[in-house]
Design an enzyme around this catalytic site. Structure first.
Site, PDB file in Angstrom:
ATOM      1  NE  ARG A   9      17.115  19.266  -5.666  1.00  0.00           N
ATOM      2  CZ  ARG A   9      18.089  18.376  -5.863  1.00  0.00           C
ATOM      3  NH1 ARG A   9      17.802  17.113  -6.083  1.00  0.00           N
ATOM      4  NH2 ARG A   9      19.354  18.752  -5.840  1.00  0.00           N
ATOM      5  CE1 TYR A  62      -7.878  21.266 -13.182  1.00  0.00           C
ATOM      6  CE2 TYR A  62      -5.782  20.094 -13.173  1.00  0.00           C
ATOM      7  CZ  TYR A  62      -6.489  21.278 -13.197  1.00  0.00           C
ATOM      8  OH  TYR A  62      -5.833  22.477 -13.236  1.00  0.00           O
ATOM      9  CG  ASP A 144      -7.102  13.202  -8.817  1.00  0.00           C
ATOM     10  OD1 ASP A 144      -7.532  13.542  -7.706  1.00  0.00           O
ATOM     11  OD2 ASP A 144      -6.625  14.007  -9.641  1.00  0.00           O
ATOM     12  CE  LYS A 169      -8.035  22.578  -6.682  1.00  0.00           C
ATOM     13  NZ  LYS A 169      -6.997  21.905  -7.371  1.00  0.00           N
TER      14      LYS A 169
END
Ligand code: PLP
Length: 355
Positions: A9, A62, A144, A169
């Protein structure tokens, strides 16, 4: 004594190698990989925003990011102020300043080109404004960069503090993984890394391994997709059933954002949106008639995809707001893949024939 890789983690070898490589494209000091683009955006914002703060953001963005800002952060006492993308920042600045007032701005979230309209924001102008505001904490300007980065746009070079990605993406590129990334200087990435450790929003080692494979073809894929998109956009621009094409490669010198495009972007990318003449019924007829191009909300993969922003990716946004943001009922968003461009155009042509 260095802690080493004590627990996955905190970090693990696959993610560390991937993060080191991701810094190179954006010429950044540090990078973090996340379980999704939303995990990257959410963790980054929560690392800096506190109750009473304002987050300034471009519009549209988005749909998931829009929902997170508009609905989730509200519950934490964090408010938002939006400004329109696609117009020079100087023109929107007075209204933005009036809406923010004296409240502290924790972060500015810019999405450029925007999903789904391909509208641009002048990163340099927004960063200069945010950093010049006199306040105790420096506003963190986040971009972004999912649509053009990391190959065709490098926001840190224009004054941004952090670059965010849905790595699902283009970076992933094969529609077989979900991931996100945040890239920037150590001073900004550091607090986000701490919160990632305690929220547990890092990507899994297996995802990291898949993304290392993807990086090897990233530039080839994005270049091939961009070349195809140019042909597709040119075809659409000439088609009588298409009212408007939203594609950076079609911007002309008399567009007020042309200068920003030439300065900020190295290529137009492979996202093409267009308005089918008519409205929702006509757009649906087009989407239903597609044979090769799949109807799906993701983007950036090797296969061409089409979707209807108003009822799919941006369905959460009320209709009147959608229209104000330029998301019409007849808008279709295409993510152009690596197929032969003549096959993509043939499918679009026959589907428009059904409208
Ligand atoms: N940012 C942009 C521009 C996107 O298009 C998306 C997803 O479509 C996201 C962020 C969210 O990424 P993810 O789906 O990987 O959480």
């Amino acid at each position: 004594e260095s802690m080493g890789l004590i627990y996955s983690r905190l970090n693990n070898p696959n993610l560390e190698v991937l993060e080191d490589r991701l810094t190179l494209w954006d010429e950044a000091e540090d990078a973090l990989v996340f379980a999704s683009g939303m995990a990257a955006i959410g963790t980054a914002i929560l690392a800096f925003a506190r109750p009473g703060d304002v987050i300034v953001h471009s519009e549209p963005i988005y749909g998931g990011s829009d929902h997170f800002l508009r609905h989730v952060l509200k519950e934490f006492g964090i408010s938002i102020v939006g400004f329109p993308a696609g117009v020079p920042f100087e023109g929107v600045r007075p209204a933005l300043e009036a809406a923010v007032g004296e409240r502290p701005v924790a972060c500015v979230l810019v999405e450029t080109p925007s999903n789904p309209t391909n509208s641009l924001v002048d990163i340099e102008a927004v960063a200069a404004w945010a950093h010049a505001r006199a306040q105790e904490r420096r506003a963190v300007v986040m971009v972004d960069n999912t649509f053009l980065g990391p190959i065709f746009q490098h926001p840190l070079a224009f004054g941004a503090d952090l670059v965010l990605y849905s790595a699902t993406k283009f970076i992933g590129g094969h529609s077989d993984l979900i991931a996100g990334a945040a890239v920037g200087p150590k001073s900004v990435v550091g607090p986000i890394r701490v919160l990632r450790t305690f929220l547990g929003t890092m990507a899994s080692p297996w995802t990291g391994w898949l993304m290392l494979r993807s990086l090897e073809t990233l530039k080839m894929r994005m270049t091939a997709q961009m070349k195809n998109a140019r042909y597709v956009a040119e075809f659409l621009a000439e088609h009588p059933k298409v009212a408007k094409v939203h594609y950076l490669g079609l911007l002309t010198e008399n567009d007020p954002m042309f200068g920003v495009y030439r300065r900020q972007c190295m290529a137009p990318g492979s996202m093409v949106s267009f308005d089918v003449r008519g409205g929702e019924a006509e757009a649906f007829r087009f989407l239903d008639a597609l044979q090769m191009i799949k109807l799906a909300v993701s983007l950036g993969g090797t296969e061409s995809l089409a979707e209807h922003p108003a009822t799919m990716t941006h369905a959460d946004i009320p209709h009147d707001l959608q229209r104000r943001m330029g998301i019409g009922a007849g808008m279709v968003r295409l993510s152009v893949g690596v197929e032969h461009y003549e096959d993509i155009i043939a499918d679009i042509d026959q589907a428009l024939g059904a409208v």
